[in-house]
Design a protein around this motif. Structure first.
Motif, short mmCIF file in Angstrom:
data_model
loop_
_atom_site.label_atom_id
_atom_site.label_comp_id
_atom_site.label_asym_id
_atom_site.label_seq_id
_atom_site.Cartn_x
_atom_site.Cartn_y
_atom_site.Cartn_z
N TYR A 177 0.82 -1.21 0.00
CA TYR A 177 0.00 0.00 0.00
C TYR A 177 0.86 1.26 0.00
O TYR A 177 0.63 2.20 -0.77
CB TYR A 177 -0.94 0.00 1.22
N LEU A 383 -6.67 -3.71 4.01
CA LEU A 383 -5.82 -3.14 2.97
C LEU A 383 -5.87 -3.97 1.70
O LEU A 383 -6.07 -3.44 0.61
CB LEU A 383 -4.37 -3.05 3.47
N THR A 384 -5.70 -5.28 1.84
CA THR A 384 -5.58 -6.09 0.62
C THR A 384 -6.91 -6.23 -0.09
O THR A 384 -6.94 -6.41 -1.30
CB THR A 384 -5.01 -7.50 0.93
N TYR A 388 -9.67 -0.37 2.50
CA TYR A 388 -8.97 0.80 3.03
C TYR A 388 -9.00 1.94 2.02
O TYR A 388 -9.35 3.07 2.35
CB TYR A 388 -7.52 0.42 3.38
N ASP A 389 -8.67 1.62 0.75
CA ASP A 389 -8.73 2.66 -0.28
C ASP A 389 -10.13 3.23 -0.40
O ASP A 389 -10.31 4.45 -0.47
CB ASP A 389 -8.31 2.08 -1.64
N VAL B 28 -8.77 3.06 -6.23
CA VAL B 28 -7.67 2.85 -5.30
C VAL B 28 -6.73 4.02 -5.48
O VAL B 28 -6.75 4.69 -6.52
CB VAL B 28 -6.91 1.53 -5.56
N THR B 60 -0.37 -6.31 -8.23
CA THR B 60 -1.06 -5.11 -7.74
C THR B 60 -2.10 -4.64 -8.75
O THR B 60 -1.82 -4.55 -9.94
CB THR B 60 -0.04 -3.97 -7.52
#
Lengths: 494, 494
Positions: A177, A383-384, A388-389, B28, B60
């Motif tokens: 991140y 996060l993954t 979170y984003d 994101v 990612t």
């Protein structure tokens, strides 16, 4: 000496395990110290004493007579009789379906714990002190979903004492991140989980002190709790000069070259900065000054501590990545979940230069200062999974609307007050006419607003010119109150 | 100097907020530093560099072209073209439904982070080191249910920085539980939440040192990590003599009276004890010795630190309540969730004498060493709902079965080895013939068992007679492995 007994789940060895398991599942633990007057009277006396003395609080549910008799190895009737005696005396109550409980107001008045209820005079209605985000927007349901997924996949060993660096799942997720979103050069082996910025700063201060560093440059404006932590670790904080364009990191070089020994900067071994959004002034560190401080660190072996306290919250297109990206071997990057999620999580992260890893991990491990693994695993999943984003982008919009409303209110109703530092973060600086800061802070308090003047954030040794200003945090008040808060604030301004 | 941009959720002010919110929810964050070769080439170069350098890890997911174009304020086609270029070059992959991602093995080999894979030779198959409970029995589903209920009822302010003592919900629940189950005199104002025994010990050691205490009595057997914490805080640990019946607390009086200045006990200002179940010897502190140490503390103003590390796990009917009940003004009681639930929670609690509260709270607050509120609220709910009692009683049965199997195996297959300290806790001491300890530890290791000899737990300054013994923790191995572990252990015994 009082003879004492305790209860346990397994009083009766001859019980088949299944029954024992059932009893265990239904029972509660109760520690008793019956005096020796025969079984029934001893039990009755001990229970009465526990209630009378306040040890068993009103409403406490007692074990069933079956459980307690098995635990104590006495006849069930004896327990039932003792309970009945105490119900008759008014110490206990028995009700179908809710079992036997300690009666309300059973304890004698003198034994009731006295609670201090601090009388808070003039408690402000709204808090504009910067530092706390909008706690109402913590994504409770999303967080619980992430916790469920995280616990479903966690290996058993994750629940043990574990690695002082923190859970590998979280370090890996953060490395990805921070690399993607903040331009940090990170890999999981150099990430150290901590419980917040102050914890990270303490660890670094400890390591610096052990390396023989005695003083550290700080910014002219900042938080006194940070300066205090450094001082307690034995590091003297020396403020860097500050001008209209921000912190003058080029003075480190002047100091290093011995050109101005009177600034105290010549001996510093490290520098603490808020490069993305100077706290509280709000300016980003200019490109030339970013290079200057990294160059200084490279040349002198100095260390840069980067406080990226609100790096997620940027409202304009001017990009300000982490300074760490310019000098991964010179910069300790510290970020936290305190602004982006909630301070109550007590979760932060450091990305360390490789050379610092062993010392920082040792300092943390020595203090057994670990964070709970469940929140670590949940944040990793948060996060993954992209939650979170999504959360950061959603709250960023909310904060931006508050900021826009603040700027518009000022333009319409206090046009002589200029707001600065508004391109990012959760606070703005309102520049005031000279000499008015204290009266504005008082006027705001009178209107129910807790707000700090800039003076409170100025380092006592700073040579920066004094300025009158308010530091207005817009994270804390609820959305619904914001227009009322702005009314009150504008009324307090000159 | 590279010119740099960053993305943000709110690039286009003219977007209606609803669309902006939707984009924010889907997007994101991506920090980019495009060089200035025109928009498309600058973006392509910056993305390629981020992938090549390893900053964007393989796999990612990149923002959608819609999101990134809005964030950067450039045309969506430009982003789509840049993505297409990089897919063509092999840096990115695009697949229907999973969006655009960094290709696997896109990073150049040199940029891949090297992971050290520590080679662990002879890693034991089973761990009999005491200290960790059966992590497989952590009640994950019950805990999540409690977390859900706790979060549903928590006020928003619970998620803020909060009280250094810990959440009031947990302090109240613990005061009730400890009072009921352990005979502790507790009220919520004197409960301090900490992250484990070591944290609590550090806080107390800090306070003692600030009060001018320089030495502290410890038991002849214990944990070196505790002695180390005391030493780092500036306190010298002086071992109390130990006999067949346990720790000779009456020697404190002899020391205080100056009768035996050679023991070093005459100056101690505090004593650290495991009264319910001496660690690791397993005997409870005898009634006369419980009184003796409380009397000593009353008379001299000394402080007793009670480590109630496994107070929940007692298998016989002999009750051993907390020593704190005898002297609430003399004893700091410390317990944790590390044995009853899991060490990974990092939750412990102290019940302080009233006079110590302000100093201990200050020491904790100064260090910003708080525990996450979510686990605190969950544990409070776990306690008040009765789930904690149910869990403790259920695992107590499991541990008791393991202990019984250990005792039976020894009786049948190594009758000359006597197990002591088995009335409580998660470990037993197996007394060995003189001179055999090291060879038995080695034989156990050879059979895949990690186990410690008693020697490792003996204070270096202790005058207690040397004994050969094994300290066998039975918390850690899984239930299914236990009979195999016992086989291996019996084979290793003389």
């Amino acid at each position: 000496m009082v003879k004492s007994w305790a209860t346990s789940a397994d009083g009766n060895r001859s019980d088949p395990p299944r029954n024992a398991g059932l009893r265990a599942a239904l029972g509660v633990d109760l520690h008793l110290e019956p005096a020796g007057h025969g079984v029934r009277r001893g039990l009755t006396d001990a229970l009465r004493e526990a209630v009378r003395g306040g040890r068993l609080a009103p409403g406490t549910r007692l074990p069933s007579s079956r459980t307690l008799s098995a635990d104590l190895g006495i006849a069930r009737n004896t327990v039932a009789d003792a309970y009945a005696d105490l119900v008759a005396e008014g110490w206990l109550t028995a009700r179908q379906g809710s079992g036997t409980r300690v009666a309300e107001r059973a304890a004698e008045p003198a034994a009731e714990p006295r609670r201090r209820r601090p009388r808070e005079r003039h408690r402000p209605a709204y808090d504009l002190i910067p530092g706390t985000p909008d706690l109402a927007s913590f994504p409770r349901a999303e967080w619980l979903r992430a916790a469920r997924r995280a616990l479903a996949h966690a290996p058993h060993e994750a629940l043990g004492y574990g690695d002082p660096r923190g859970r590998v799942e979280l370090r890996t997720a953060l490395a990805g991140y921070l690399s993607r979103a903040r331009g940090v050069h990170a890999d999981p082996d150099r990430v150290l989980i901590c419980s917040g910025f102050l914890h990270g700063l303490m660890l670094i201060a400890t390591v610096l002190r052990e390396r023989g560093v005695r003083s550290l440059a700080v910014e002219s404006y900042g938080l006194d709790v940070h300066w205090d932590v450094l001082e307690r670790a034995g590091l003297r904080g020396v403020p860097l000069p500050f001008d209209e364009r921000g912190t003058r990191t080029e003075e480190l070089d002047a100091g290093a070259a011995g050109q101005r020994p009177d600034t105290g900067l010549s001996g510093v071994g490290a520098v603490l900065l808020t490069p993305a959004h100077q706290f509280p002034m709000g300016v980003p560190l200019r490109p030339g000054r970013r290079s200057a401080v990294v160059d200084w660190a490279r040349r002198t072996g100095g260390l840069i501590v980067e406080d990226d306290y609100d790096g997620e919250f940027r409202y304009d297109r001017q990009p300000v990545g982490a300074l760490q990206g310019l000098g991964p071997d010179q910069v300790v990057y510290i970020g936290t979940a305190s602004k982006s999620l909630a301070p109550g999580l007590r979760l932060g992260w450091m990305v360390l230069p490789p050379s610092l890893v062993p010392e920082a991990v040792a300092a943390k491990g020595r203090a057994d200062w670990s964070c709970g693994v469940l929140d670590q695993l949940t944040l990793a999943e948060f996060l993954t999974s992209g939650a979170y984003d999504r959360h950061v982008r959603a709250v960023r919009l909310r904060y931006r609307r508050r900021r826009d409303a603040l700027v518009e209110a000022l333009a319409a109703r206090a046009p002589e007050v200029h707001a600065t530092g508004i391109a990012a973060g959760l606070h703005a600086v309102l520049e005031l006419p000279s000499g008015t800061e204290q009266s504005v802070v008082r006027a705001a308090a009178w209107r129910g607003l807790a707000v700090h003047g800039l003076t409170r954030f100025r380092h006592p040794d700073s040579v920066a010119a004094h300025r009158d200003a308010l530091v207005v945090g817009y994270g804390t008040p609820p959305d619904s109150a914001w227009s009322g808060v702005l009314d009150a604030l504008c009324q307090a301004l000159p």
